[in-house]
Design a protein around this motif. Sequence first.
Motif, PDB file in Angstrom:
ATOM      1  N   ASP A 207     -11.748  -9.960   6.617  1.00  0.00           N
ATOM      2  CA  ASP A 207     -10.692 -10.909   6.684  1.00  0.00           C
ATOM      3  C   ASP A 207      -9.527 -10.209   5.940  1.00  0.00           C
ATOM      4  O   ASP A 207      -8.358 -11.006   5.804  1.00  0.00           O
ATOM      5  CB  ASP A 207     -11.289 -12.054   6.204  1.00  0.00           C
ATOM      6  N   ILE A 208      -9.486  -9.171   5.051  1.00  0.00           N
ATOM      7  CA  ILE A 208      -8.183  -8.748   4.448  1.00  0.00           C
ATOM      8  C   ILE A 208      -8.352  -7.310   4.592  1.00  0.00           C
ATOM      9  O   ILE A 208      -9.271  -6.614   4.232  1.00  0.00           O
ATOM     10  CB  ILE A 208      -8.528  -8.997   2.531  1.00  0.00           C
ATOM     11  N   THR A 209      -6.984  -6.750   4.904  1.00  0.00           N
ATOM     12  CA  THR A 209      -6.734  -5.191   5.055  1.00  0.00           C
ATOM     13  C   THR A 209      -6.485  -4.865   3.589  1.00  0.00           C
ATOM     14  O   THR A 209      -6.031  -5.406   2.739  1.00  0.00           O
ATOM     15  CB  THR A 209      -5.833  -4.878   5.972  1.00  0.00           C
ATOM     16  N   PRO A 210      -7.431  -3.803   2.951  1.00  0.00           N
ATOM     17  CA  PRO A 210      -7.399  -3.225   1.769  1.00  0.00           C
ATOM     18  C   PRO A 210      -6.193  -2.696   1.445  1.00  0.00           C
ATOM     19  O   PRO A 210      -5.516  -2.190   2.561  1.00  0.00           O
ATOM     20  CB  PRO A 210      -8.470  -2.312   1.611  1.00  0.00           C
ATOM     21  N   ARG A 211      -5.606  -2.773   0.218  1.00  0.00           N
ATOM     22  CA  ARG A 211      -4.413  -2.477  -0.316  1.00  0.00           C
ATOM     23  C   ARG A 211      -4.490  -1.046  -1.047  1.00  0.00           C
ATOM     24  O   ARG A 211      -5.551  -1.128  -2.120  1.00  0.00           O
ATOM     25  CB  ARG A 211      -3.463  -3.245  -0.803  1.00  0.00           C
ATOM     26  N   GLU A 212      -3.856  -0.074  -1.389  1.00  0.00           N
ATOM     27  CA  GLU A 212      -3.841   0.949  -2.284  1.00  0.00           C
ATOM     28  C   GLU A 212      -3.893   0.391  -3.775  1.00  0.00           C
ATOM     29  O   GLU A 212      -4.425   1.041  -4.653  1.00  0.00           O
ATOM     30  CB  GLU A 212      -2.857   1.850  -1.969  1.00  0.00           C
ATOM     31  N   ASP A 213      -3.047  -0.646  -3.956  1.00  0.00           N
ATOM     32  CA  ASP A 213      -2.858  -1.139  -5.303  1.00  0.00           C
ATOM     33  C   ASP A 213      -3.905  -2.018  -5.828  1.00  0.00           C
ATOM     34  O   ASP A 213      -4.228  -2.600  -6.859  1.00  0.00           O
ATOM     35  CB  ASP A 213      -1.444  -1.650  -5.542  1.00  0.00           C
ATOM     36  N   GLY A 214      -4.784  -2.262  -4.938  1.00  0.00           N
ATOM     37  CA  GLY A 214      -6.166  -3.110  -5.329  1.00  0.00           C
ATOM     38  C   GLY A 214      -5.849  -4.567  -5.087  1.00  0.00           C
ATOM     39  O   GLY A 214      -6.865  -5.393  -5.360  1.00  0.00           O
ATOM     40  N   ARG A 215      -4.574  -4.971  -5.206  1.00  0.00           N
ATOM     41  CA  ARG A 215      -4.317  -6.404  -5.057  1.00  0.00           C
ATOM     42  C   ARG A 215      -4.755  -6.955  -3.648  1.00  0.00           C
ATOM     43  O   ARG A 215      -4.832  -6.365  -2.715  1.00  0.00           O
ATOM     44  CB  ARG A 215      -2.791  -6.823  -5.397  1.00  0.00           C
ATOM     45  N   LEU A 216      -5.158  -8.431  -3.603  1.00  0.00           N
ATOM     46  CA  LEU A 216      -5.514  -8.972  -2.201  1.00  0.00           C
ATOM     47  C   LEU A 216      -4.457  -9.754  -1.721  1.00  0.00           C
ATOM     48  O   LEU A 216      -3.686 -10.603  -2.555  1.00  0.00           O
ATOM     49  CB  LEU A 216      -6.636  -9.720  -2.735  1.00  0.00           C
TER      50      LEU A 216
ATOM     51  N   GLU B 118      -0.529 -10.027 -10.705  1.00  0.00           N
ATOM     52  CA  GLU B 118      -1.089  -9.018 -11.065  1.00  0.00           C
ATOM     53  C   GLU B 118      -2.572  -8.865 -10.156  1.00  0.00           C
ATOM     54  O   GLU B 118      -2.939  -7.887  -9.741  1.00  0.00           O
ATOM     55  CB  GLU B 118      -2.025  -9.238 -12.569  1.00  0.00           C
ATOM     56  N   ARG B 119      -2.771  -9.934  -9.705  1.00  0.00           N
ATOM     57  CA  ARG B 119      -4.088  -9.985  -8.758  1.00  0.00           C
ATOM     58  C   ARG B 119      -3.714 -10.082  -7.262  1.00  0.00           C
ATOM     59  O   ARG B 119      -4.887  -9.568  -6.406  1.00  0.00           O
ATOM     60  CB  ARG B 119      -4.827 -11.042  -9.215  1.00  0.00           C
ATOM     61  N   PHE B 120      -2.756 -10.626  -6.805  1.00  0.00           N
ATOM     62  CA  PHE B 120      -2.533 -11.115  -5.346  1.00  0.00           C
ATOM     63  C   PHE B 120      -1.191 -10.894  -4.924  1.00  0.00           C
ATOM     64  O   PHE B 120      -0.208 -10.649  -5.653  1.00  0.00           O
ATOM     65  CB  PHE B 120      -2.893 -12.479  -5.148  1.00  0.00           C
ATOM     66  N   VAL B 121      -1.277 -10.603  -3.622  1.00  0.00           N
ATOM     67  CA  VAL B 121       0.253 -10.453  -2.814  1.00  0.00           C
ATOM     68  C   VAL B 121       0.400 -11.323  -1.752  1.00  0.00           C
ATOM     69  O   VAL B 121      -0.551 -12.150  -1.267  1.00  0.00           O
ATOM     70  CB  VAL B 121       0.430  -8.868  -2.557  1.00  0.00           C
ATOM     71  N   ILE B 122       1.691 -11.754  -1.633  1.00  0.00           N
ATOM     72  CA  ILE B 122       2.133 -12.689  -0.149  1.00  0.00           C
ATOM     73  C   ILE B 122       2.502 -11.527   0.713  1.00  0.00           C
ATOM     74  O   ILE B 122       3.558 -11.052   0.775  1.00  0.00           O
ATOM     75  CB  ILE B 122       2.993 -13.549  -0.787  1.00  0.00           C
ATOM     76  N   GLY B 123       1.567 -11.168   1.608  1.00  0.00           N
ATOM     77  CA  GLY B 123       1.860 -10.172   2.488  1.00  0.00           C
ATOM     78  C   GLY B 123       2.621 -10.576   3.873  1.00  0.00           C
ATOM     79  O   GLY B 123       2.731 -11.990   4.229  1.00  0.00           O
ATOM     80  N   ARG B 124       3.535  -9.734   4.544  1.00  0.00           N
ATOM     81  CA  ARG B 124       4.047  -9.826   5.805  1.00  0.00           C
ATOM     82  C   ARG B 124       3.504  -8.646   6.413  1.00  0.00           C
ATOM     83  O   ARG B 124       3.464  -7.592   5.719  1.00  0.00           O
ATOM     84  CB  ARG B 124       5.297 -10.212   5.711  1.00  0.00           C
ATOM     85  N   PRO B 125       3.634  -8.577   7.892  1.00  0.00           N
ATOM     86  CA  PRO B 125       3.414  -7.427   8.661  1.00  0.00           C
ATOM     87  C   PRO B 125       4.621  -6.490   8.371  1.00  0.00           C
ATOM     88  O   PRO B 125       5.779  -7.214   8.116  1.00  0.00           O
ATOM     89  CB  PRO B 125       3.543  -7.579   9.946  1.00  0.00           C
ATOM     90  N   ASN B 126       4.438  -5.243   8.175  1.00  0.00           N
ATOM     91  CA  ASN B 126       5.758  -4.315   8.068  1.00  0.00           C
ATOM     92  C   ASN B 126       6.575  -4.233   9.354  1.00  0.00           C
ATOM     93  O   ASN B 126       6.074  -3.847  10.165  1.00  0.00           O
ATOM     94  CB  ASN B 126       5.192  -3.057   7.397  1.00  0.00           C
TER      95      ASN B 126
ATOM     96  N   ASP C 292      -0.862  -2.747   7.236  1.00  0.00           N
ATOM     97  CA  ASP C 292      -0.730  -1.794   6.012  1.00  0.00           C
ATOM     98  C   ASP C 292      -1.575  -0.501   6.151  1.00  0.00           C
ATOM     99  O   ASP C 292      -1.339   0.490   5.687  1.00  0.00           O
ATOM    100  CB  ASP C 292      -1.520  -2.726   4.849  1.00  0.00           C
ATOM    101  N   ASP C 293      -2.483  -0.451   7.205  1.00  0.00           N
ATOM    102  CA  ASP C 293      -3.110   0.796   7.465  1.00  0.00           C
ATOM    103  C   ASP C 293      -2.694   1.529   8.599  1.00  0.00           C
ATOM    104  O   ASP C 293      -3.285   2.453   9.063  1.00  0.00           O
ATOM    105  CB  ASP C 293      -4.667   0.877   7.618  1.00  0.00           C
ATOM    106  N   GLY C 294      -1.359   1.214   9.033  1.00  0.00           N
ATOM    107  CA  GLY C 294      -0.639   2.064   9.890  1.00  0.00           C
ATOM    108  C   GLY C 294      -0.709   2.053  11.324  1.00  0.00           C
ATOM    109  O   GLY C 294      -0.552   2.999  12.148  1.00  0.00           O
ATOM    110  N   HIS C 295      -1.059   0.831  11.695  1.00  0.00           N
ATOM    111  CA  HIS C 295      -1.330   0.743  12.989  1.00  0.00           C
ATOM    112  C   HIS C 295      -0.004  -0.314  13.645  1.00  0.00           C
ATOM    113  O   HIS C 295       0.252  -1.343  13.142  1.00  0.00           O
ATOM    114  CB  HIS C 295      -2.359  -0.198  13.490  1.00  0.00           C
TER     115      HIS C 295
END
Length: 415
Positions: free
Chosen positions: A21-30, A89-97, A116-119
């Motif tokens: 349910d969450i695409t992993p991010r390099e900085d470890g935040r969710l 520190e722990r979370f981000v609010i994402g949007r598709p790139n 985030d993983d390049g698709h």
Amino acid sequence: MADTNLMSIPGQVDPVPVARDITPREDGRLDLIGLPRARILQLFAEAGLDARQAKLRAKQVYHWLYHRGAAEFDAMTDIAKTMRPWLNERFVIGRPNVVEAQHSSDGTRKWLLQTDDGHDFEMVFIPDADRGTLCVSSQVGCTLNCTFCHTGTMRLVRNLTPGEIVGQVMLARDALGEWPKGKMDFDFADDESSESAAHYTADGRLLTNIVMMGMGEPLYNFDHVRDALKLVMDGDGLALSKRRITLSTSGVVPMMERCSEEIGVNLAVSLHAVTKSVRDELVPLNKKYGIEELLQACADYPKASNARRITFEYVMLKDKNDSDDDARELVRLLKHYKLPAKVNLIPFNPWPGAEYECSTPERIKAFSNIVFEGGISAPVRTPRGRDIDAACGQLKTTAQKKSRAQRDREAAQAS
Ligand code: SAH
Ligand code: SF4
């Protein structure tokens, strides 16, 4: 009842089978986007908040994320200032790139997006006089290989996460400047809560409708599509009525009942042919779930009352499915199953290497007339955004031909 986790997916490349349910991010935040309130609460509790705090913060953050479209925790004015770094520190609010954003001369807008993983995947916004429709993708590519559809030729397939699906709608609202403005409409027992009564309204928006008609087969990514649409339909989320949402399927019969029960949006069915041999060719899934079985499932779709007609999509292919006999057979079939139906005639949108041609305008008109005379509405969908290749179901074409460097240059110029 079908279980999507166990359902085998035809095609050369299966999507990632894990229910992430969450695409992993390099900085470890969710990334919180795509998560329901209960999951946000759970993450806050796991990160150390006590039960009361976790519940309160989850409620506030949920409202800010989905109802107000806040893109950073610092914008959440009723959350204590000391709390915001903890969240950051722990979370981000994402949007598709956004890789590329295009604007057509007729107002249609198209975005090439990236996970985030390049698709890469795409979304399209089509404004009309009385509505604005966002065409949302459910997968990167599609395993179903319909012969007239360019998405079906893409090798790589991956299911989009709920965040990547609802993120498209959120990005569109960002771009159109359509988040509710004004004060929050609830009062939290938080000392820094200075805002009071609600002043904002949902009226007058450009984005009024959503169609799951972008890349992918939504019923092959059922759980994620359902979870994303729940956030879209939630009154404290994006608050879009389910009457304004349409899910289009190529005919995944075993999932249609669950679609009605668990999502409850309008249904569109990509029929495209009235005989077994032609539909087997155009929509290979027909070999598994044939026309009769599909139409019976439509008749059983509980939302199929007169008020909520099923839309049948029919792509017009020259000398393939566009004869007078085809039109008459279409009327007969829809009447036989007593379907409160509407037929959308879609002029074929050609792509390089496609084996088909679009029917002539005269043929489309004649076909449409026969269906109308049979008592079934059969409008011809006007092609939109042709100058930017923006038709639904015809996505991810030109952008793929450009080099990465060229796209980077264009994205830099656009920003
Ligand atoms: N997979 C789902 C939803 C995505 S396709 C489905 O098949 O219904 C959305 C619509 O666009 C479908 O009706 C599809 O058949 C149609 N479509 C695909 N390629 C097309 C093309 N080249 N020209 C016209 N319509 C197309
Ligand atoms: Fe997939 Fe729909 Fe295209 Fe068929 S028409 S290949 S189901 S996206």
